[in-house]
Scaffold this motif. Structure first.
Motif, PDB file in Angstrom:
ATOM      1  N   LYS A 265       7.450  20.829  24.036  1.00 27.71           N
ATOM      2  CA  LYS A 265       8.217  20.807  22.798  1.00 27.71           C
ATOM      3  C   LYS A 265       9.159  21.988  22.796  1.00 27.71           C
ATOM      4  O   LYS A 265       8.838  23.051  23.322  1.00 27.71           O
ATOM      5  N   SER A 266      10.332  21.796  22.190  1.00 23.16           N
ATOM      6  CA  SER A 266      11.260  22.898  21.997  1.00 23.16           C
ATOM      7  C   SER A 266      12.149  22.576  20.809  1.00 23.16           C
ATOM      8  O   SER A 266      12.375  21.408  20.492  1.00 23.16           O
ATOM      9  N   ASP A 267      12.628  23.605  20.151  1.00 28.45           N
ATOM     10  CA  ASP A 267      13.541  23.420  19.034  1.00 28.45           C
ATOM     11  C   ASP A 267      14.913  23.064  19.575  1.00 28.45           C
ATOM     12  O   ASP A 267      15.345  23.568  20.618  1.00 28.45           O
ATOM     13  N   ALA A 268      15.619  22.190  18.854  1.00 27.79           N
ATOM     14  CA  ALA A 268      16.950  21.787  19.283  1.00 27.79           C
ATOM     15  C   ALA A 268      17.772  21.388  18.067  1.00 27.79           C
ATOM     16  O   ALA A 268      17.235  20.881  17.078  1.00 27.79           O
ATOM     17  N   LEU A 269      19.064  21.615  18.148  1.00 29.19           N
ATOM     18  CA  LEU A 269      19.984  21.163  17.117  1.00 29.19           C
ATOM     19  C   LEU A 269      20.374  19.728  17.457  1.00 29.19           C
ATOM     20  O   LEU A 269      20.866  19.463  18.561  1.00 29.19           O
ATOM     21  N   THR A 270      20.125  18.799  16.532  1.00 35.04           N
ATOM     22  CA  THR A 270      20.439  17.398  16.796  1.00 35.04           C
ATOM     23  C   THR A 270      21.368  16.859  15.721  1.00 35.04           C
ATOM     24  O   THR A 270      21.397  17.357  14.591  1.00 35.04           O
ATOM     25  N   VAL A 271      22.123  15.845  16.101  1.00 29.88           N
ATOM     26  CA  VAL A 271      22.996  15.114  15.176  1.00 29.88           C
ATOM     27  C   VAL A 271      22.816  13.629  15.456  1.00 29.88           C
ATOM     28  O   VAL A 271      22.346  13.252  16.533  1.00 29.88           O
ATOM     29  N   PRO A 272      23.185  12.771  14.513  1.00 29.46           N
ATOM     30  CA  PRO A 272      23.151  11.335  14.820  1.00 29.46           C
ATOM     31  C   PRO A 272      24.102  11.025  15.981  1.00 29.46           C
ATOM     32  O   PRO A 272      25.166  11.652  16.109  1.00 29.46           O
ATOM     33  N   GLN A 273      23.728  10.080  16.831  1.00 29.58           N
ATOM     34  CA  GLN A 273      24.567   9.764  17.992  1.00 29.58           C
ATOM     35  C   GLN A 273      25.979   9.340  17.580  1.00 29.58           C
ATOM     36  O   GLN A 273      26.940   9.623  18.288  1.00 29.58           O
ATOM     37  N   VAL A 274      26.119   8.696  16.423  1.00 31.03           N
ATOM     38  CA  VAL A 274      27.447   8.244  15.982  1.00 31.03           C
ATOM     39  C   VAL A 274      28.339   9.418  15.604  1.00 31.03           C
ATOM     40  O   VAL A 274      29.563   9.258  15.489  1.00 31.03           O
ATOM     41  N   ALA A 275      27.767  10.623  15.396  1.00 28.75           N
ATOM     42  CA  ALA A 275      28.566  11.792  15.030  1.00 28.75           C
ATOM     43  C   ALA A 275      29.249  12.421  16.241  1.00 28.75           C
ATOM     44  O   ALA A 275      30.179  13.204  16.084  1.00 28.75           O
ATOM     45  N   VAL A 276      28.805  12.089  17.447  1.00 27.00           N
ATOM     46  CA  VAL A 276      29.414  12.644  18.660  1.00 27.00           C
ATOM     47  C   VAL A 276      30.618  11.777  19.021  1.00 27.00           C
ATOM     48  O   VAL A 276      30.500  10.580  19.268  1.00 27.00           O
TER      49      VAL A 276
ATOM     50  N   ASN B 132      32.992  15.766  24.624  1.00 26.83           N
ATOM     51  CA  ASN B 132      32.296  15.328  23.422  1.00 26.83           C
ATOM     52  C   ASN B 132      32.584  16.321  22.317  1.00 26.83           C
ATOM     53  O   ASN B 132      32.513  17.538  22.531  1.00 26.83           O
ATOM     54  N   THR B 133      32.905  15.818  21.140  1.00 28.84           N
ATOM     55  CA  THR B 133      33.190  16.686  20.007  1.00 28.84           C
ATOM     56  C   THR B 133      32.390  16.229  18.792  1.00 28.84           C
ATOM     57  O   THR B 133      31.956  15.081  18.709  1.00 28.84           O
ATOM     58  N   VAL B 134      32.222  17.171  17.860  1.00 26.20           N
ATOM     59  CA  VAL B 134      31.532  16.900  16.600  1.00 26.20           C
ATOM     60  C   VAL B 134      32.378  17.520  15.491  1.00 26.20           C
ATOM     61  O   VAL B 134      32.893  18.629  15.638  1.00 26.20           O
ATOM     62  N   ALA B 135      32.541  16.794  14.379  1.00 22.36           N
ATOM     63  CA  ALA B 135      33.271  17.329  13.233  1.00 22.36           C
ATOM     64  C   ALA B 135      32.342  18.272  12.471  1.00 22.36           C
ATOM     65  O   ALA B 135      31.224  17.898  12.115  1.00 22.36           O
ATOM     66  N   VAL B 136      32.825  19.512  12.233  1.00 24.89           N
ATOM     67  CA  VAL B 136      32.023  20.541  11.570  1.00 24.89           C
ATOM     68  C   VAL B 136      32.727  20.963  10.288  1.00 24.89           C
ATOM     69  O   VAL B 136      33.910  21.299  10.299  1.00 24.89           O
ATOM     70  N   LEU B 137      31.990  20.936   9.181  1.00 27.92           N
ATOM     71  CA  LEU B 137      32.531  21.362   7.899  1.00 27.92           C
ATOM     72  C   LEU B 137      32.432  22.882   7.800  1.00 27.92           C
ATOM     73  O   LEU B 137      31.345  23.460   7.917  1.00 27.92           O
ATOM     74  N   GLN B 138      33.571  23.535   7.577  1.00 21.49           N
ATOM     75  CA  GLN B 138      33.635  24.988   7.482  1.00 21.49           C
ATOM     76  C   GLN B 138      33.314  25.441   6.052  1.00 21.49           C
ATOM     77  O   GLN B 138      33.417  24.651   5.107  1.00 21.49           O
ATOM     78  N   PRO B 139      32.951  26.716   5.869  1.00 21.57           N
ATOM     79  CA  PRO B 139      32.646  27.225   4.518  1.00 21.57           C
ATOM     80  C   PRO B 139      33.821  27.089   3.547  1.00 21.57           C
ATOM     81  O   PRO B 139      33.621  26.950   2.344  1.00 21.57           O
ATOM     82  N   ASP B 140      35.070  27.102   4.067  1.00 27.09           N
ATOM     83  CA  ASP B 140      36.236  26.978   3.187  1.00 27.09           C
ATOM     84  C   ASP B 140      36.568  25.527   2.858  1.00 27.09           C
ATOM     85  O   ASP B 140      37.583  25.249   2.229  1.00 27.09           O
ATOM     86  N   GLY B 141      35.713  24.580   3.292  1.00 28.06           N
ATOM     87  CA  GLY B 141      35.915  23.173   2.962  1.00 28.06           C
ATOM     88  C   GLY B 141      36.749  22.407   3.975  1.00 28.06           C
ATOM     89  O   GLY B 141      36.957  21.202   3.814  1.00 28.06           O
ATOM     90  N   ARG B 142      37.256  23.084   5.003  1.00 29.82           N
ATOM     91  CA  ARG B 142      38.039  22.399   6.026  1.00 29.82           C
ATOM     92  C   ARG B 142      37.114  21.897   7.127  1.00 29.82           C
ATOM     93  O   ARG B 142      36.002  22.391   7.306  1.00 29.82           O
ATOM     94  N   VAL B 143      37.601  20.923   7.879  1.00 33.36           N
ATOM     95  CA  VAL B 143      36.829  20.340   8.977  1.00 33.36           C
ATOM     96  C   VAL B 143      37.493  20.724  10.283  1.00 33.36           C
ATOM     97  O   VAL B 143      38.718  20.688  10.406  1.00 33.36           O
ATOM     98  N   ARG B 144      36.686  21.110  11.260  1.00 30.91           N
ATOM     99  CA  ARG B 144      37.211  21.389  12.601  1.00 30.91           C
ATOM    100  C   ARG B 144      36.394  20.602  13.611  1.00 30.91           C
ATOM    101  O   ARG B 144      35.230  20.267  13.372  1.00 30.91           O
ATOM    102  N   LEU B 145      37.009  20.294  14.743  1.00 32.25           N
ATOM    103  CA  LEU B 145      36.306  19.617  15.828  1.00 32.25           C
ATOM    104  C   LEU B 145      35.771  20.671  16.784  1.00 32.25           C
ATOM    105  O   LEU B 145      36.505  21.567  17.198  1.00 32.25           O
ATOM    106  N   ALA B 146      34.505  20.568  17.105  1.00 33.09           N
ATOM    107  CA  ALA B 146      33.874  21.520  18.016  1.00 33.09           C
ATOM    108  C   ALA B 146      33.414  20.769  19.265  1.00 33.09           C
ATOM    109  O   ALA B 146      32.828  19.687  19.168  1.00 33.09           O
ATOM    110  N   ARG B 147      33.708  21.335  20.440  1.00 25.25           N
ATOM    111  CA  ARG B 147      33.242  20.740  21.689  1.00 25.25           C
ATOM    112  C   ARG B 147      31.750  21.009  21.848  1.00 25.25           C
ATOM    113  O   ARG B 147      31.293  22.124  21.624  1.00 25.25           O
ATOM    114  N   VAL B 148      31.032  19.988  22.271  1.00 24.99           N
ATOM    115  CA  VAL B 148      29.589  20.116  22.488  1.00 24.99           C
ATOM    116  C   VAL B 148      29.209  19.419  23.778  1.00 24.99           C
ATOM    117  O   VAL B 148      29.958  18.583  24.291  1.00 24.99           O
TER     118      VAL B 148
END
Length: 167
Positions: free
Chosen positions: A113-124, A131-147
């Motif tokens: 077992k190990s801890d991992a950050l997961t997202v739904p497959q449709v979010a990738v 592969n990118t994921v849309a990330v909501l920033q604290p200022d309310g804007r969205v950025r794409l992050a490579r994963v």
């Protein structure tokens, strides 16, 4: 024991070494599983296994032995898991797994077992070969992050990379 198969018939002449009966001693059963050679090194005798029966029940078992060779055609090796004794019809409680000789079963080994950050497959989102994921920033804007996609479990996928480090 219980005779689970009888290949001998009265009056037949059989040769030496011919199987006459299959006997289940003391209700002991085993799950014979094929494991790919890539995963074989991660298994060890004595590790726990969960065997799922066709009725949806689960039985806990223990890896008893690993075959010494790999099939050159399939690149799989046989592993043997001891599972609890045979439950007679009507003896199991409601929802309890009933295991019988010859049943098809599927199983899993608890490797670690190990801890991992997961997202739904449709979010990738595959984009420009990454592969990118849309990330909501604290200022309310969205950025794409490579994963980087990692392990998968059900409809979840482990993500590693830029998503873990804020801008």
């Amino acid at each position: 024991g219980v005779i689970s198969a009888r290949t001998a018939t009265v009056g037949s002449v059989v040769g030496a070494g011919t199987e006459l009966f299959k006997l289940i001693r003391q209700g002991r059963l085993e799950w014979r599983a094929e494991v790919g050679s890539a995963e074989l090194g991660r298994l060890a005798v004595g590790m726990p296994a969960t065997v799922s029966t066709p009725g949806g029940g689960e039985v806990q078992g223990k890896l008893r032995s690993i075959a010494p060779s790999v099939d050159p055609q399939t690149r799989n090796a046989l592993v043997y898991v001891d599972i609890p004794g045979l439950l007679q019809a009507g003896n199991g409680a409601a929802g309890e797994a009933v295991v019988r000789a010859g049943m098809f079963a599927r199983g899993e080994f608890l490797i670690g077992k190990s801890d991992a950050l997961t997202v739904p497959q449709v979010a990738v989102i595959p984009r420009d070969g990454f592969n990118t994921v849309a990330v909501l920033q604290p200022d309310g804007r969205v950025r794409l992050a490579r994963v980087q996609a990692g392990r998968r479990l059900g409809d979840r996928i482990e993500v590693q990379g830029e998503l873990l480090t804020p801008d």
